[in-house]
Design a protein around this motif. Sequence first.
Motif: not given
Length: 92
Positions: A16-17, A19-20, A22-24, A57, A61
Motif C-alpha cells: 500500500k505504501i 502504491s501511494y 508510485s502515484v506520487g 498504483f 493496491y
Amino acid sequence: MKDRYPFLRISIDIMKILSYLSVGLGIIGALIILFGKTPGSGKLASLGILLMGGFYFLILYLFSEVIRLLFDLDEQQKKIMQIIQAPKREIR
C-alpha cells in the motif's frame, strides 16, 4: 490470527505504501517533464508517466486488497467451522 503469516501482513502495508509512492512519483515526474526545460519532451511523455504511475498504483493496491480479502475469508471460514463442529448435547 495475528500470529499467523506475519510476512504477508507486513507485505500488505508495504504494497500500500509503494502504491501511494508510485502515484506520487508519477504525478511529480509528469509535472517535471511537462514544465521542465528538457528539450524534446512534451505532453505525451508526461501523460505516459502519469498513466504508468496510476497503473502501478492500481496493481499494487489491488494485490494488497486481494491478500487482505483472503485473510478475511480464512477468518470467516474458521468461525463457520467452529459453529458447525460445536458439541451437541445428548438427549437422555
